[in-house]
Enzyme design. Structure first.
Site, mmCIF file in Angstrom:
data_model
loop_
_atom_site.group_PDB
_atom_site.id
_atom_site.type_symbol
_atom_site.label_atom_id
_atom_site.label_comp_id
_atom_site.label_asym_id
_atom_site.label_seq_id
_atom_site.Cartn_x
_atom_site.Cartn_y
_atom_site.Cartn_z
ATOM 1 C CE LYS A 80 -4.539 0.653 0.202
ATOM 2 N NZ LYS A 80 -5.561 -0.142 -0.485
ATOM 3 N N GLY A 184 -20.243 6.505 4.560
ATOM 4 C CA GLY A 184 -19.362 6.836 3.449
ATOM 5 C C GLY A 184 -20.065 6.740 2.113
ATOM 6 N N GLY A 186 -18.722 7.705 -0.935
ATOM 7 C CA GLY A 186 -17.716 7.964 -1.948
ATOM 8 C C GLY A 186 -17.921 7.095 -3.176
ATOM 9 C CB VAL A 188 -16.638 1.866 -2.840
ATOM 10 C CG1 VAL A 188 -17.208 0.494 -2.482
ATOM 11 C CG2 VAL A 188 -15.372 1.705 -3.672
#
Length: 352
Positions: A80, A184, A186, A188
């Protein structure tokens, strides 16, 4: 404090820090394990409070990618990268160019892709400096649409498939009328909400940015909720689709849902919380199993030969994998995250 002494350090193979003053770039790449293949993991840009917080995030995320790739049966390792900065205010093309050079400096040990705060256009800029950038060329889309390199649609579809399987297992029901709280909205989270709405679920949504909530209310008929209230709602499912560690000592006592599963990485603040959820009869879908659709997408885009149908079928295996974990967890009377960890570790502990 040395990286080796960091509480999230888990025998990581490589941790690199990079600073380019002129480009305004401060970034970290962490490679956790490459036994199964080169490390793959997205690049996240976030306004971390300090470098210590960024290091904690990249160490946890890279480890999660190792487990994710193993559980998705991919010949990949886990890595990552994180960029310290607000993507809405500080991002520049010069910064993305410098990030491409940073990724290239690892010589193929690590491939990066899209994550929070990074768009396909940013990856394209990085790709001008390195061949180790994934997601800039796409051939396949799980639904047969025109692919653009963004793995978010596949991630969202995988979470949807996994939540459907989880609800079937825990509630003996389909998604019609099931109440789902999504944290969330966003790339996704919103797509997940669309899938859930189409399946008949009732949606409750929150986000730190109001435009995401407004869109979900207007287009999907969702009920808006304040961020601090989302986990205490009287719903059937909680879907964390923002940052990690949201299931913690503060939110845990308030949870009434029977199922927890979302797109966020590292949802449990610590592994022991999985044990508590198990004892309370709350079914937790291990995040790195549930949200593997994105890495599966990227893997298929890099294959010499695949198809829309093959990509979709691979993503839909997420539901079967989760049911396997749930069945084993019940038989062994263990938390689902513990069982998933054991299976993943069996797969990546030995070199391919």
């Amino acid at each position: 404090m040395s990286v080796f002494d960091h509480p999230e350090f888990d025998n990581h193979e490589h941790v690199a820090f990079y600073h380019d003053k002129e480009a305004g770039l401060s970034a970290i790449i962490a490679v956790h394990n490459t036994n199964l293949g080169p490390a793959l993991g997205g690049c996240r840009m976030w306004p971390y409070i300090n470098s210590s917080e960024a290091l904690t995030d990249v160490l946890r995320l890279s480890k999660g990618m190792t487990y994710k790739a193993a559980m998705a049966n991919l010949k990949l390792g886990g890595g990552k990268s994180v960029i310290i900065g607000d993507p809405r205010k500080a991002k520049t093309k010069e910064m993305m160019t410098a990030m491409g050079k940073f990724v290239d400096s690892l010589g193929g040990k690590y491939f990066t892709a899209e994550d929070s705060g990074i768009a396909v256009t940013d990856l394209q800029t990085m790709a001008e400096q390195s061949e180790y950038i994934a997601g800039v060329q796409a051939q396949y889309h799980f639904a047969g649409e025109k692919p653009d390199g963004n793995p978010a649609p596949s991630t969202a579809y995988g979470v949807f498939v996994g939540l459907k399987a989880s609800v079937e297992y825990a509630l003996k029901s389909d998604l019609q009328g099931v109440k789902v709280a999504i944290q969330g909205m966003g790339h996704v989270g919103f797509r997940l909400a669309q899938h859930l709405k189409a399946a008949g679920a009732e949606l409750f949504v929150t986000d730190i940015y109001p435009e995401g909530i407004e869109r979900a209310v207007e287009e999907l008929g969702a009920t808006p909720v304040a961020p601090e209230e989302i986990y205490a709602l009287d719903v059937d499912v909680i879907a964390p689709c923002a940052l990690g560690a949201s299931i913690n000592d503060t939110t845990l006592p308030t949870i009434k849902a029977r199922v927890i599963g979302g797109a966020a990485n590292n949802q449990l603040a610590r592994e022991e919380i999985g044990d508590i959820l198990h004892k309370q009869g709350i079914l937790y879908a291990p995040d790195y199993v549930l949200n593997a659709g994105g890495i599966i997408d990227i893997y298929h885009q890099r294959m010499e030969s695949s198809s829309n149908e093959a990509l979709r079928a691979h993503i839909e295996e997420i539901g079967d994998t989760l049911k396997e974990i749930y069945t084993r967890a019940d038989a062994e009377q263990k938390a689902t995250n513990r069982v998933a960890n054991v299976i993943a570790e069996e797969r990546f502990s030995n070199k391919a």
